[in-house]
Design an enzyme around this catalytic site. Sequence first.
Site, mmCIF file in Angstrom:
data_model
loop_
_atom_site.group_PDB
_atom_site.id
_atom_site.type_symbol
_atom_site.label_atom_id
_atom_site.label_comp_id
_atom_site.label_asym_id
_atom_site.label_seq_id
_atom_site.Cartn_x
_atom_site.Cartn_y
_atom_site.Cartn_z
ATOM 1 N N LYS A 13 0.732 -1.074 -0.120
ATOM 2 C CA LYS A 13 0.011 -0.013 -0.016
ATOM 3 C C LYS A 13 1.137 1.212 -0.081
ATOM 4 O O LYS A 13 0.656 2.402 -0.963
ATOM 5 C CB LYS A 13 -0.995 -0.338 1.013
ATOM 6 C CG LYS A 13 -1.936 -1.372 0.979
ATOM 7 C CD LYS A 13 -2.447 -0.880 3.024
ATOM 8 C CE LYS A 13 -2.166 -1.360 3.675
ATOM 9 N NZ LYS A 13 -1.627 -2.714 4.073
ATOM 10 N N ARG A 88 -9.774 0.653 8.271
ATOM 11 C CA ARG A 88 -9.199 -0.441 9.548
ATOM 12 C C ARG A 88 -10.370 -0.983 9.902
ATOM 13 O O ARG A 88 -9.817 -2.273 10.215
ATOM 14 C CB ARG A 88 -7.802 -0.017 9.920
ATOM 15 C CG ARG A 88 -6.965 -1.141 9.921
ATOM 16 C CD ARG A 88 -5.590 -0.140 10.093
ATOM 17 N NE ARG A 88 -4.103 -1.412 10.223
ATOM 18 C CZ ARG A 88 -3.027 -0.636 9.298
ATOM 19 N NH1 ARG A 88 -3.661 0.175 8.829
ATOM 20 N NH2 ARG A 88 -1.555 -1.255 9.552
ATOM 21 N N ARG A 127 11.766 -5.380 4.993
ATOM 22 C CA ARG A 127 11.374 -3.749 4.555
ATOM 23 C C ARG A 127 12.961 -2.820 5.525
ATOM 24 O O ARG A 127 13.137 -3.460 6.412
ATOM 25 C CB ARG A 127 10.250 -3.649 5.287
ATOM 26 C CG ARG A 127 10.193 -2.193 5.417
ATOM 27 C CD ARG A 127 8.462 -1.972 5.053
ATOM 28 N NE ARG A 127 8.375 -2.116 6.339
ATOM 29 C CZ ARG A 127 7.011 -1.978 5.619
ATOM 30 N NH1 ARG A 127 5.772 -1.244 5.345
ATOM 31 N NH2 ARG A 127 5.632 -2.591 7.523
ATOM 32 N N ARG A 160 11.618 -1.187 10.707
ATOM 33 C CA ARG A 160 10.634 -1.156 12.054
ATOM 34 C C ARG A 160 10.676 -1.876 13.525
ATOM 35 O O ARG A 160 10.734 -3.190 12.615
ATOM 36 C CB ARG A 160 8.935 -1.230 11.240
ATOM 37 C CG ARG A 160 8.433 0.416 10.229
ATOM 38 C CD ARG A 160 6.873 -0.047 10.004
ATOM 39 N NE ARG A 160 6.872 -0.180 10.188
ATOM 40 C CZ ARG A 160 5.367 -0.246 9.447
ATOM 41 N NH1 ARG A 160 5.374 0.337 8.621
ATOM 42 N NH2 ARG A 160 4.561 -0.467 9.832
ATOM 43 N N ARG A 171 -0.297 -9.104 13.392
ATOM 44 C CA ARG A 171 -0.264 -7.880 12.736
ATOM 45 C C ARG A 171 -1.477 -8.935 11.548
ATOM 46 O O ARG A 171 -2.324 -8.389 11.171
ATOM 47 C CB ARG A 171 0.083 -6.996 12.133
ATOM 48 C CG ARG A 171 0.812 -5.914 12.914
ATOM 49 C CD ARG A 171 1.867 -5.925 12.408
ATOM 50 N NE ARG A 171 2.070 -5.421 10.719
ATOM 51 C CZ ARG A 171 3.230 -4.933 10.481
ATOM 52 N NH1 ARG A 171 4.150 -5.494 10.929
ATOM 53 N NH2 ARG A 171 3.293 -3.567 9.457
HETATM 54 P P1 AP5 Z 1 5.044 -1.722 2.039
HETATM 55 O O1 AP5 Z 1 4.511 -0.565 0.557
HETATM 56 O O2 AP5 Z 1 5.774 -0.588 2.810
HETATM 57 O O3 AP5 Z 1 3.838 -2.207 2.977
HETATM 58 P P2 AP5 Z 1 2.019 -1.673 3.112
HETATM 59 O O4 AP5 Z 1 0.926 -2.516 2.748
HETATM 60 O O5 AP5 Z 1 2.734 -0.273 3.449
HETATM 61 O O6 AP5 Z 1 2.140 -2.569 4.664
HETATM 62 P P3 AP5 Z 1 2.454 -1.836 5.850
HETATM 63 O O7 AP5 Z 1 3.122 -2.701 6.906
HETATM 64 O O8 AP5 Z 1 3.038 -0.491 6.065
HETATM 65 O O9 AP5 Z 1 1.001 -1.893 6.667
HETATM 66 P P4 AP5 Z 1 0.463 -2.016 7.764
HETATM 67 O O10 AP5 Z 1 -0.645 -1.582 7.519
HETATM 68 O O11 AP5 Z 1 0.870 -2.938 8.688
HETATM 69 O O12 AP5 Z 1 0.684 -1.110 8.495
HETATM 70 P P5 AP5 Z 1 0.831 0.854 9.238
HETATM 71 O O13 AP5 Z 1 2.484 1.445 9.081
HETATM 72 O O14 AP5 Z 1 -0.716 1.119 8.495
HETATM 73 O O15 AP5 Z 1 6.131 -3.058 1.304
HETATM 74 C C1 AP5 Z 1 6.269 -3.997 2.162
HETATM 75 C C2 AP5 Z 1 7.885 -4.649 2.194
HETATM 76 O O16 AP5 Z 1 7.551 -4.826 0.534
HETATM 77 C C3 AP5 Z 1 8.723 -2.960 1.327
HETATM 78 O O17 AP5 Z 1 9.716 -3.264 2.066
HETATM 79 C C4 AP5 Z 1 8.735 -2.879 0.250
HETATM 80 O O18 AP5 Z 1 9.517 -2.527 -0.560
HETATM 81 C C5 AP5 Z 1 8.590 -4.449 -0.652
HETATM 82 N N1 AP5 Z 1 7.675 -4.424 -1.579
HETATM 83 C C6 AP5 Z 1 6.641 -3.348 -1.531
HETATM 84 N N2 AP5 Z 1 5.864 -4.226 -3.515
HETATM 85 C C7 AP5 Z 1 6.494 -5.395 -3.449
HETATM 86 C C8 AP5 Z 1 6.058 -5.810 -4.544
HETATM 87 N N3 AP5 Z 1 5.216 -5.400 -5.905
HETATM 88 N N4 AP5 Z 1 7.370 -7.109 -4.729
HETATM 89 C C9 AP5 Z 1 8.262 -6.805 -3.723
HETATM 90 N N5 AP5 Z 1 8.146 -6.386 -2.788
HETATM 91 C C10 AP5 Z 1 7.331 -5.885 -1.987
HETATM 92 O O19 AP5 Z 1 0.122 0.779 10.434
HETATM 93 C C11 AP5 Z 1 1.377 0.404 11.252
HETATM 94 C C12 AP5 Z 1 0.335 0.365 12.777
HETATM 95 O O20 AP5 Z 1 -0.103 1.634 13.123
HETATM 96 C C13 AP5 Z 1 -0.324 -0.617 13.272
HETATM 97 O O21 AP5 Z 1 -0.544 -2.189 13.152
HETATM 98 C C14 AP5 Z 1 -1.763 0.522 13.978
HETATM 99 O O22 AP5 Z 1 -1.576 -0.335 15.235
HETATM 100 C C15 AP5 Z 1 -1.247 1.479 13.750
HETATM 101 N N6 AP5 Z 1 -2.359 2.352 12.328
HETATM 102 C C16 AP5 Z 1 -2.686 2.297 11.433
HETATM 103 N N7 AP5 Z 1 -3.282 2.862 10.518
HETATM 104 C C17 AP5 Z 1 -3.985 2.264 11.397
HETATM 105 C C18 AP5 Z 1 -5.407 2.709 11.360
HETATM 106 N N8 AP5 Z 1 -6.214 3.225 10.829
HETATM 107 N N9 AP5 Z 1 -6.540 2.106 12.783
HETATM 108 C C19 AP5 Z 1 -5.514 1.485 13.925
HETATM 109 N N10 AP5 Z 1 -4.682 1.543 13.939
HETATM 110 C C20 AP5 Z 1 -3.869 2.004 13.029
#
Ligand code: AP5
Length: 221
Positions: A13, A88, A127, A160, A171
Amino acid sequence: MKLILLGPPGAGKGTQAVRLAEHFGIPQISTGDILRKAVKEGTELGALAKKYMDSGGLVPDEVVVGIIRERMTEPDCGKGYILDGFPRTIAQAEALDEMLEKLGTQMDHVVNISVGDEEVIRRLTGRRTCPNCGAGYHILFDPPKQEGICDKCGGKLIQRDDDKEETIRARLDVYRHQTEPLIAYYEEKHLLRTIPGEGNMEEIFSAILKALDKNPAKATA
Ligand code: AP5
């Protein structure tokens, strides 16, 4: 254009949101990034969020809804935005619908990026991110030119805290129970397009553009 990116942790994402934000000239709004910034700055919000983030749980709905409500009124959101990591839960989605209704507007697209659990683990354990400029890398799939160093600002890359395998599995569990129901929620509203998220980053970017507009060259904000 107002777009939501849905998908499990590690679906790509954030990676795709950066590209889409540049393509359409609209901001990426990542609740994860906003919360991590608060943790880094040691604010009250950061202290509260850290407790949930470290265990892989979700920060309470009212906290993230408040963050989004404030962020969406900033001037750079005038032409639209990409929501990355929000909503979410069903409660967050309903709060978002209310906000949009009050503003007399609605969401244009919801893109669900579908990726299997083992690929998620592979991606997240590899990552690396730059704490200075926020750039993201993968040690195998998108490595920096010099190991451990950010190409863009020279910062030292970090892993991270929530990218350890045990926390990633927690997660994924939270995703299945609390976030996956949003797929049906947006399907019912006829807004959802699901695209396969396994493939190279450019192919996935093209698939998203195609999902947004059958003629991606003409897709504009
Ligand atoms: P990346 O693009 O970073 O993936 P992502 O989907 O953004 O994953 P996240 O882990 O950031 O999502 P998340 O939803 O768990 O975390 P968030 O920060 O929102 O890609 C991942 C890796 O793969 C990278 O190394 C990239 O280079 C690689 N990659 C990408 N595409 C690829 C491809 N096609 N092929 C190969 N490699 C690839 O949330 C973190 C925490 O914050 C949550 O756990 C929660 O505690 C809190 N939080 C955030 N938002 C909320 C909410 N709305 N409500 C409640 N709590 C929340």
